[in-house]
Design a protein around this motif. Structure first.
Motif, PDB file in Angstrom:
ATOM      1  N   GLY A  75       0.797  -1.214   0.000  1.00 56.80           N
ATOM      2  CA  GLY A  75       0.000   0.000   0.000  1.00 56.80           C
ATOM      3  C   GLY A  75       0.833   1.269   0.000  1.00 56.80           C
ATOM      4  O   GLY A  75       0.282   2.379   0.045  1.00 56.80           O
ATOM      5  N   ARG A  76       2.131   1.159  -0.047  1.00 53.21           N
ATOM      6  CA  ARG A  76       3.035   2.319  -0.011  1.00 53.21           C
ATOM      7  C   ARG A  76       3.161   2.916  -1.411  1.00 53.21           C
ATOM      8  O   ARG A  76       3.351   2.201  -2.395  1.00 53.21           O
ATOM      9  N   ASP A  77       3.069   4.240  -1.502  1.00 53.31           N
ATOM     10  CA  ASP A  77       3.081   4.918  -2.807  1.00 53.31           C
ATOM     11  C   ASP A  77       4.357   4.676  -3.601  1.00 53.31           C
ATOM     12  O   ASP A  77       4.327   4.626  -4.830  1.00 53.31           O
ATOM     13  N   LEU A  78       5.495   4.544  -2.905  1.00 53.40           N
ATOM     14  CA  LEU A  78       6.777   4.420  -3.591  1.00 53.40           C
ATOM     15  C   LEU A  78       7.197   2.971  -3.824  1.00 53.40           C
ATOM     16  O   LEU A  78       8.307   2.718  -4.293  1.00 53.40           O
ATOM     17  N   ASP A  79       6.329   2.026  -3.490  1.00 54.24           N
ATOM     18  CA  ASP A  79       6.627   0.614  -3.729  1.00 54.24           C
ATOM     19  C   ASP A  79       6.017   0.168  -5.050  1.00 54.24           C
ATOM     20  O   ASP A  79       4.833   0.439  -5.331  1.00 54.24           O
ATOM     21  N   VAL A  80       6.832  -0.524  -5.869  1.00 57.40           N
ATOM     22  CA  VAL A  80       6.327  -1.082  -7.128  1.00 57.40           C
ATOM     23  C   VAL A  80       6.926  -2.472  -7.319  1.00 57.40           C
ATOM     24  O   VAL A  80       8.040  -2.744  -6.888  1.00 57.40           O
ATOM     25  N   ALA A 101      13.883  -5.121  -7.224  1.00 53.16           N
ATOM     26  CA  ALA A 101      13.556  -4.590  -5.897  1.00 53.16           C
ATOM     27  C   ALA A 101      12.944  -3.205  -6.066  1.00 53.16           C
ATOM     28  O   ALA A 101      13.618  -2.275  -6.505  1.00 53.16           O
ATOM     29  N   GLY A 102      11.674  -3.064  -5.721  1.00 57.60           N
ATOM     30  CA  GLY A 102      10.965  -1.820  -6.024  1.00 57.60           C
ATOM     31  C   GLY A 102      10.644  -0.942  -4.840  1.00 57.60           C
ATOM     32  O   GLY A 102       9.752  -0.092  -4.922  1.00 57.60           O
ATOM     33  N   ALA A 103      11.359  -1.113  -3.695  1.00 54.41           N
ATOM     34  CA  ALA A 103      11.093  -0.277  -2.505  1.00 54.41           C
ATOM     35  C   ALA A 103      11.871   1.033  -2.640  1.00 54.41           C
ATOM     36  O   ALA A 103      12.966   1.197  -2.103  1.00 54.41           O
ATOM     37  N   MET A 104      11.292   1.987  -3.361  1.00 52.19           N
ATOM     38  CA  MET A 104      11.972   3.255  -3.621  1.00 52.19           C
ATOM     39  C   MET A 104      11.875   4.187  -2.424  1.00 52.19           C
ATOM     40  O   MET A 104      10.936   4.123  -1.628  1.00 52.19           O
ATOM     41  N   THR A 105      12.869   5.054  -2.324  1.00 56.33           N
ATOM     42  CA  THR A 105      12.894   6.076  -1.279  1.00 56.33           C
ATOM     43  C   THR A 105      13.200   7.429  -1.915  1.00 56.33           C
ATOM     44  O   THR A 105      13.654   7.504  -3.072  1.00 56.33           O
ATOM     45  N   LEU A 106      12.980   8.495  -1.154  1.00 57.83           N
ATOM     46  CA  LEU A 106      13.284   9.850  -1.615  1.00 57.83           C
ATOM     47  C   LEU A 106      14.459  10.400  -0.827  1.00 57.83           C
ATOM     48  O   LEU A 106      14.465  10.352   0.401  1.00 57.83           O
ATOM     49  N   SER A 107      15.461  10.917  -1.528  1.00 57.47           N
ATOM     50  CA  SER A 107      16.572  11.573  -0.847  1.00 57.47           C
ATOM     51  C   SER A 107      16.145  12.988  -0.462  1.00 57.47           C
ATOM     52  O   SER A 107      15.038  13.435  -0.786  1.00 57.47           O
ATOM     53  N   ALA A 108      17.015  13.706   0.213  1.00 60.08           N
ATOM     54  CA  ALA A 108      16.678  15.045   0.709  1.00 60.08           C
ATOM     55  C   ALA A 108      16.311  16.013  -0.411  1.00 60.08           C
ATOM     56  O   ALA A 108      15.484  16.916  -0.229  1.00 60.08           O
ATOM     57  N   LEU A 112      14.549  10.051  -6.527  1.00 64.93           N
ATOM     58  CA  LEU A 112      14.127   8.676  -6.264  1.00 64.93           C
ATOM     59  C   LEU A 112      15.351   7.760  -6.233  1.00 64.93           C
ATOM     60  O   LEU A 112      16.211   7.831  -7.121  1.00 64.93           O
ATOM     61  N   ARG A 113      15.401   6.891  -5.221  1.00 63.94           N
ATOM     62  CA  ARG A 113      16.546   5.981  -5.091  1.00 63.94           C
ATOM     63  C   ARG A 113      16.065   4.572  -4.738  1.00 63.94           C
ATOM     64  O   ARG A 113      15.019   4.397  -4.113  1.00 63.94           O
ATOM     65  N   LEU A 114      16.888   3.602  -5.140  1.00 66.45           N
ATOM     66  CA  LEU A 114      16.678   2.201  -4.789  1.00 66.45           C
ATOM     67  C   LEU A 114      17.976   1.669  -4.190  1.00 66.45           C
ATOM     68  O   LEU A 114      18.992   1.580  -4.888  1.00 66.45           O
ATOM     69  N   ASN A 115      17.950   1.378  -2.890  1.00 65.80           N
ATOM     70  CA  ASN A 115      19.146   0.891  -2.196  1.00 65.80           C
ATOM     71  C   ASN A 115      20.343   1.804  -2.438  1.00 65.80           C
ATOM     72  O   ASN A 115      21.470   1.344  -2.642  1.00 65.80           O
ATOM     73  N   GLY A 116      20.093   3.109  -2.422  1.00 70.82           N
ATOM     74  CA  GLY A 116      21.161   4.087  -2.577  1.00 70.82           C
ATOM     75  C   GLY A 116      21.444   4.497  -4.002  1.00 70.82           C
ATOM     76  O   GLY A 116      22.117   5.512  -4.245  1.00 70.82           O
ATOM     77  N   LYS A 170      25.012 -10.847 -13.171  1.00 67.47           N
ATOM     78  CA  LYS A 170      25.027  -9.930 -12.024  1.00 67.47           C
ATOM     79  C   LYS A 170      26.395  -9.272 -11.898  1.00 67.47           C
ATOM     80  O   LYS A 170      27.422  -9.876 -12.223  1.00 67.47           O
ATOM     81  N   ASN A 171      26.388  -8.027 -11.402  1.00 63.58           N
ATOM     82  CA  ASN A 171      27.659  -7.378 -11.108  1.00 63.58           C
ATOM     83  C   ASN A 171      28.055  -7.666  -9.659  1.00 63.58           C
ATOM     84  O   ASN A 171      27.368  -8.403  -8.950  1.00 63.58           O
ATOM     85  N   GLU A 172      29.148  -7.058  -9.201  1.00 62.59           N
ATOM     86  CA  GLU A 172      29.649  -7.341  -7.856  1.00 62.59           C
ATOM     87  C   GLU A 172      28.679  -6.882  -6.775  1.00 62.59           C
ATOM     88  O   GLU A 172      28.707  -7.390  -5.652  1.00 62.59           O
ATOM     89  N   ALA A 173      27.822  -5.915  -7.094  1.00 61.54           N
ATOM     90  CA  ALA A 173      26.856  -5.408  -6.119  1.00 61.54           C
ATOM     91  C   ALA A 173      25.583  -6.247  -6.086  1.00 61.54           C
ATOM     92  O   ALA A 173      24.682  -5.968  -5.294  1.00 61.54           O
ATOM     93  N   GLY A 174      25.505  -7.256  -6.946  1.00 63.97           N
ATOM     94  CA  GLY A 174      24.324  -8.109  -6.984  1.00 63.97           C
ATOM     95  C   GLY A 174      23.214  -7.581  -7.869  1.00 63.97           C
ATOM     96  O   GLY A 174      22.118  -8.148  -7.884  1.00 63.97           O
ATOM     97  N   LEU A 175      23.473  -6.507  -8.616  1.00 67.13           N
ATOM     98  CA  LEU A 175      22.477  -5.957  -9.533  1.00 67.13           C
ATOM     99  C   LEU A 175      22.584  -6.645 -10.890  1.00 67.13           C
ATOM    100  O   LEU A 175      23.642  -7.135 -11.281  1.00 67.13           O
ATOM    101  N   ILE A 176      21.465  -6.678 -11.616  1.00 66.72           N
ATOM    102  CA  ILE A 176      21.437  -7.285 -12.937  1.00 66.72           C
ATOM    103  C   ILE A 176      22.075  -6.337 -13.950  1.00 66.72           C
ATOM    104  O   ILE A 176      21.811  -5.131 -13.944  1.00 66.72           O
ATOM    105  N   VAL A 177      22.910  -6.886 -14.821  1.00 65.53           N
ATOM    106  CA  VAL A 177      23.516  -6.118 -15.909  1.00 65.53           C
ATOM    107  C   VAL A 177      23.506  -6.973 -17.169  1.00 65.53           C
ATOM    108  O   VAL A 177      23.356  -8.197 -17.111  1.00 65.53           O
TER     109      VAL A 177
END
Length: 242
Positions: A75-80, A101-108, A112-116, A170-177
């Motif tokens: 139910g969170r607006d920034l989750d997809v 991973a779609g749990a987005m956050t807002l920086s200051a 929009l960011r995902l895990n930084g 996957k790259n070293e950070a575990g992200l898909i490339v």
């Protein structure tokens, strides 16, 4: 005789490294959007004169399972969550990368960011101005309602991509490339489930069964090494006449 030693040693090494792959999968069973690593083996000839008939097993753990994970409503607006095949796009220090991973956050500053990592839209990094309402459409369109207004304003559209599993790693950070290192093309057929998150696609049962099977394989290889040693000693006694 030493050819059998290479075979047993190679099999034991492969089993140990494969266990590490499955242990990593199990460790990420609760990580949203995690794609399980798949271990594949290929034959590799031993370098050097006279070793043509000796091969080692080379483990390749750079394949990714594209099986879907379980969708969970937040139910969170920034989750997809990505519905079906496809990925969200983020910007890293090494270029574009992709994630489920779609749990987005807002920086200051409203980025929009995902895990930084900065989330990319079709127009580049997405930065949101102050808003009273946020809406992310199933096609990835990001819209906001500014303070003092009653209408929704489109800010950008999430850059959604799709590719065949054979083209991904996957790259070293575990992200898909992409295997070729090139950015994937935007795919308008990729859809989202706003207000949901996708869980890991790791199956605890499958990973445990694979681990037990690898344990048995390792034990067999160790028995082969012991048998090889015994056969070598018997051969030496025959040659020496003792």
């Amino acid at each position: 005789m030493d050819a059998l030693i290479y075979t047993a040693m190679s099999g034991a090494e492969r089993a140990l490294k494969a266990q590490q792959v499955h242990a990593n999968n199990l460790a990420n069973i609760d990580t949203n959007g995690f794609r399980a690593n798949m271990e594949l083996s290929a034959a590799q000839a031993v370098n050097g004169y006279g070793y043509d008939d000796r091969h080692m097993s080379q483990l390749q753990a750079n394949s990714v399972s594209t099986k879907a994970g379980v969708m969970k409503s937040t139910g969170r607006d920034l989750d997809v969550a990505v519905a079906g095949d496809g990925f969200l796009t983020v910007q890293t220090a090494d270029g574009e990368a992709y994630t489920r991973a779609g749990a987005m956050t807002l920086s200051a500053d409203g980025t929009l960011r995902l895990n930084g990592n900065v989330v990319l839209g079709e127009g580049g990094p997405i930065t949101l101005p102050e808003y009273t309402k946020l809406d992310i459409g199933t096609d990835g369109t990001v819209s906001i309602q500014s303070p003092g207004t009653t209408t929704m304003q489109t800010i950008d559209k999430l850059r959604l991509v799709k590719a065949d599993a054979t083209q991904l790693t996957k790259n070293e950070a575990g992200l898909i490339v992409a295997r070729d290192g090139q950015p994937l093309a935007t795919d308008p057929t990729v859809k989202l489930n706003p207000g949901y998150l996708e869980g890991s696609n790791v199956s605890a049962v499958e990973e445990m069964v694979a681990t037990m099977s690898l344990n048995r394989t390792f034990e067999v290889q160790m028995k082969l090494l012991t048998s090889t040693d015994s056969m070598a000693e018997a051969g030496n006694r025959l040659i020496s006449g003792s």
